[in-house]
Design an enzyme around this catalytic site. Structure first.
Site, PDB file in Angstrom:
ATOM      1  CG  HIS A  64      -2.078   0.825   1.211  1.00 45.94           C
ATOM      2  ND1 HIS A  64      -2.039   2.195   1.074  1.00 45.94           N
ATOM      3  CD2 HIS A  64      -3.388   0.503   1.273  1.00 45.94           C
ATOM      4  CE1 HIS A  64      -3.268   2.668   1.084  1.00 45.94           C
ATOM      5  NE2 HIS A  64      -4.097   1.670   1.192  1.00 45.94           N
ATOM      6  N   GLY A 108       0.309  -5.032   1.697  1.00 47.74           N
ATOM      7  CA  GLY A 108      -0.877  -5.371   0.909  1.00 47.74           C
ATOM      8  C   GLY A 108      -0.540  -6.041  -0.403  1.00 47.74           C
ATOM      9  CE1 TYR A 138      -3.198  -6.418   5.740  1.00 47.60           C
ATOM     10  CE2 TYR A 138      -4.926  -8.023   5.440  1.00 47.60           C
ATOM     11  CZ  TYR A 138      -3.857  -7.323   4.958  1.00 47.60           C
ATOM     12  OH  TYR A 138      -3.429  -7.512   3.661  1.00 47.60           O
TER      13      TYR A 138
HETATM   14  O1  YXS Z   1      12.230   8.846  -0.816  1.00 43.53           O
HETATM   15  P1  YXS Z   1      11.713   8.568  -2.214  1.00 43.53           P
HETATM   16  O2  YXS Z   1      10.795   9.634  -2.737  1.00 43.53           O
HETATM   17  O3  YXS Z   1      12.772   8.113  -3.181  1.00 43.53           O
HETATM   18  O4  YXS Z   1      10.707   7.270  -2.071  1.00 43.53           O
HETATM   19  C1  YXS Z   1      11.255   6.071  -1.557  1.00 43.53           C
HETATM   20  C2  YXS Z   1      10.200   5.462  -0.641  1.00 43.53           C
HETATM   21  O5  YXS Z   1       9.531   6.426   0.158  1.00 43.53           O
HETATM   22  C3  YXS Z   1       9.236   4.890  -1.655  1.00 43.53           C
HETATM   23  N1  YXS Z   1       8.450   3.814  -1.067  1.00 43.53           N
HETATM   24  C4  YXS Z   1       7.145   3.924  -0.767  1.00 43.53           C
HETATM   25  N2  YXS Z   1       6.288   4.949  -0.924  1.00 43.53           N
HETATM   26  C5  YXS Z   1       5.009   4.739  -0.493  1.00 43.53           C
HETATM   27  N3  YXS Z   1       4.580   3.579   0.043  1.00 43.53           N
HETATM   28  C6  YXS Z   1       5.420   2.528   0.187  1.00 43.53           C
HETATM   29  N4  YXS Z   1       4.953   1.391   0.683  1.00 43.53           N
HETATM   30  C7  YXS Z   1       6.772   2.684  -0.212  1.00 43.53           C
HETATM   31  N5  YXS Z   1       7.883   1.897  -0.194  1.00 43.53           N
HETATM   32  C8  YXS Z   1       8.883   2.604  -0.728  1.00 43.53           C
HETATM   33  O6  YXS Z   1      10.054   4.370  -2.693  1.00 43.53           O
HETATM   34  C9  YXS Z   1      11.309   5.092  -2.729  1.00 43.53           C
HETATM   35  C10 YXS Z   1      12.453   4.104  -2.598  1.00 43.53           C
HETATM   36  O7  YXS Z   1      12.288   3.503  -1.331  1.00 43.53           O
HETATM   37  P2  YXS Z   1      13.575   3.031  -0.509  1.00 43.53           P
HETATM   38  O8  YXS Z   1      14.640   4.063  -0.647  1.00 43.53           O
HETATM   39  O9  YXS Z   1      13.089   2.660   0.842  1.00 43.53           O
HETATM   40  O10 YXS Z   1      13.988   1.715  -1.332  1.00 43.53           O
HETATM   41  P3  YXS Z   1      14.877   0.503  -0.808  1.00 43.53           P
HETATM   42  O11 YXS Z   1      15.169  -0.283  -2.018  1.00 43.53           O
HETATM   43  O12 YXS Z   1      15.982   0.995   0.064  1.00 43.53           O
HETATM   44  O13 YXS Z   1      13.902  -0.317   0.146  1.00 43.53           O
HETATM   45  C11 YXS Z   1      12.805  -0.978  -0.450  1.00 43.53           C
HETATM   46  C12 YXS Z   1      11.806  -1.373   0.673  1.00 43.53           C
HETATM   47  C13 YXS Z   1      10.540  -1.946   0.019  1.00 43.53           C
HETATM   48  C14 YXS Z   1      12.462  -2.410   1.607  1.00 43.53           C
HETATM   49  C15 YXS Z   1      11.463  -0.091   1.495  1.00 43.53           C
HETATM   50  O14 YXS Z   1      11.052   0.912   0.588  1.00 43.53           O
HETATM   51  C16 YXS Z   1      10.348  -0.344   2.461  1.00 43.53           C
HETATM   52  O15 YXS Z   1      10.521  -0.947   3.540  1.00 43.53           O
HETATM   53  N6  YXS Z   1       9.118   0.109   2.047  1.00 43.53           N
HETATM   54  C17 YXS Z   1       7.936  -0.066   2.903  1.00 43.53           C
HETATM   55  C18 YXS Z   1       7.460  -1.539   2.838  1.00 43.53           C
HETATM   56  C19 YXS Z   1       6.209  -1.686   3.727  1.00 43.53           C
HETATM   57  O16 YXS Z   1       6.311  -1.671   4.957  1.00 43.53           O
HETATM   58  N7  YXS Z   1       5.056  -1.746   3.056  1.00 43.53           N
HETATM   59  C20 YXS Z   1       3.750  -1.889   3.789  1.00 43.53           C
HETATM   60  C21 YXS Z   1       2.938  -0.621   3.446  1.00 43.53           C
HETATM   61  S1  YXS Z   1       1.436  -0.629   4.416  1.00 43.53           S
HETATM   62  C22 YXS Z   1       0.509  -1.882   3.665  1.00 43.53           C
HETATM   63  O17 YXS Z   1       0.834  -2.401   2.621  1.00 43.53           O
HETATM   64  C23 YXS Z   1      -0.759  -2.324   4.314  1.00 43.53           C
HETATM   65  C24 YXS Z   1      -1.573  -1.219   4.869  1.00 43.53           C
HETATM   66  S2  YXS Z   1      -0.357  -3.477   5.590  1.00 43.53           S
HETATM   67  O18 YXS Z   1       0.849  -2.955   6.218  1.00 43.53           O
HETATM   68  O19 YXS Z   1      -1.460  -3.497   6.511  1.00 43.53           O
HETATM   69  O20 YXS Z   1      -0.165  -4.712   4.952  1.00 43.53           O
END
Ligand code: YXS
Length: 259
Positions: A64, A108, A138
């Protein structure tokens, strides 16, 4: 700039998540394009859809779009949330959707992969269910969908640890149907797609819809539903939820209070 690519070869279409800069975060804009692409596939009588990211990605989808999560006091995964709409669109699409997965899958996006009919992954794939990283409650439909597919004790471990589950383990617990070496992933996937496309489309479409309806067949007393909603409200009204989203946006570790 388009966020989802759409190509078609004979009766097989490919939807490509195309926002690597944001790790294919499932934003409302990306989801709108994906749903439009699925509608176009339906109109063209496509018999199989392959949902993929670009070859060799490190992150298939970061889940998400956190910047679009409501800051607090509102249900972050309500029925009409774009991600819920996409999951329903995939599950009700009248032909099989194959998820061809490389790299890491978060939040998500794990549920999106499970919504696909046949998830196929490369050995570098991991799945992390992460509401506890962000303080998100969730939704019952999502929990039911996941626990329909994966052993409940594994589901608990994934939600409680938010740890990435590696491909081999995902295969063992039923999240993946196949783990295929990267160099062979496309051949394997599109050969299966071609096989499906050569079979009776109406039979497959109706069986897919029957299985969807049967998997939802769970009576629930209104009181149970109210209790579940109350539990979720407690979380999305919490300080922790506000803190989880803020910490992500400020790129700092969250400080949980349990309130
Ligand atoms: O700073 P910039 O503008 O370059 O943007 C960065 C991040 O902010 C962006 N980005 C995201 N933006 C919005 N939503 C996200 N989920 C998201 N993930 C990443 O992408 C740019 C590059 O990210 P960066 O520098 O962190 O990349 P990386 O290669 O070092 O690391 C990749 C990840 C995926 C490990 C890291 O981005 C990360 O941990 N992202 C969040 C993963 C996460 O926790 N997703 C759950 C979102 S909440 C959801 O899905 C549901 C509500 S739930 O949680 O209930 O299942």
């Amino acid at each position: 700039m388009s966020l989802v690519g759409l190509e078609q070869q004979d009766l097989v279409a490919t939807l490509t998540l195309d926002n690597d800069a944001k790790r294919n975060a499932l934003s409302a804009a990306l989801i709108a394009e994906a749903i439009t692409a699925l509608q176009s596939c339906r109109e063209r009588g496509v018999r199989v859809v392959v949902l993929r990211a670009h070859r060799g990605v490190k992150v298939w989808s970061a889940g998400h779009d956190v910047t679009e999560l409501p800051r607090s006091g509102r249900d972050p995964l309500a029925y009409d949330d774009p991600l819920e709409q996409l999951i329903r669109a995939v599950r009700s699409f009248p032909a099989p959707v194959i998820a061809m997965i490389e790299g890491t899958v978060w939040g998500g996006a794990v549920e999106l992969c499970l919504a696909c009919d046949i998830p196929i992954g490369a050995p570098n794939v991991t799945f992390a269910i992460t509401p506890a990283r962000i303080g998100v409650p969730y939704n019952p439909a999502g929990l039911l969908r996941i626990v329909n597919e994966v052993d409940p004790s594994v589901v608990k471990e994934m939600f409680f640890t938010a740890r990435p589950l590696p491909a081999q383990r995902a295969l063992e617990v039923g999240i993946l149907n196949h783990v295929v070496p990267e160099h062979d992933l496309e051949r394997f996937t599109y050969e299966m797609a071609a096989d499906i496309a050569s079979l009776a489309p109406l039979s497959i479409s109706v069986i897919k819809e029957q299985l969807r309806l049967l998997s939802n067949a769970r009576p629930m007393a209104p009181e149970t539903f109210e209790r579940i909603q109350g539990l979720r409200r407690m979380v999305y009204d919490s300080e922790d939820y506000r803190e989880g989203v803020s910490a992500f946006l400020e790129k700092r570790p969250p400080r949980w209070t349990g309130r």
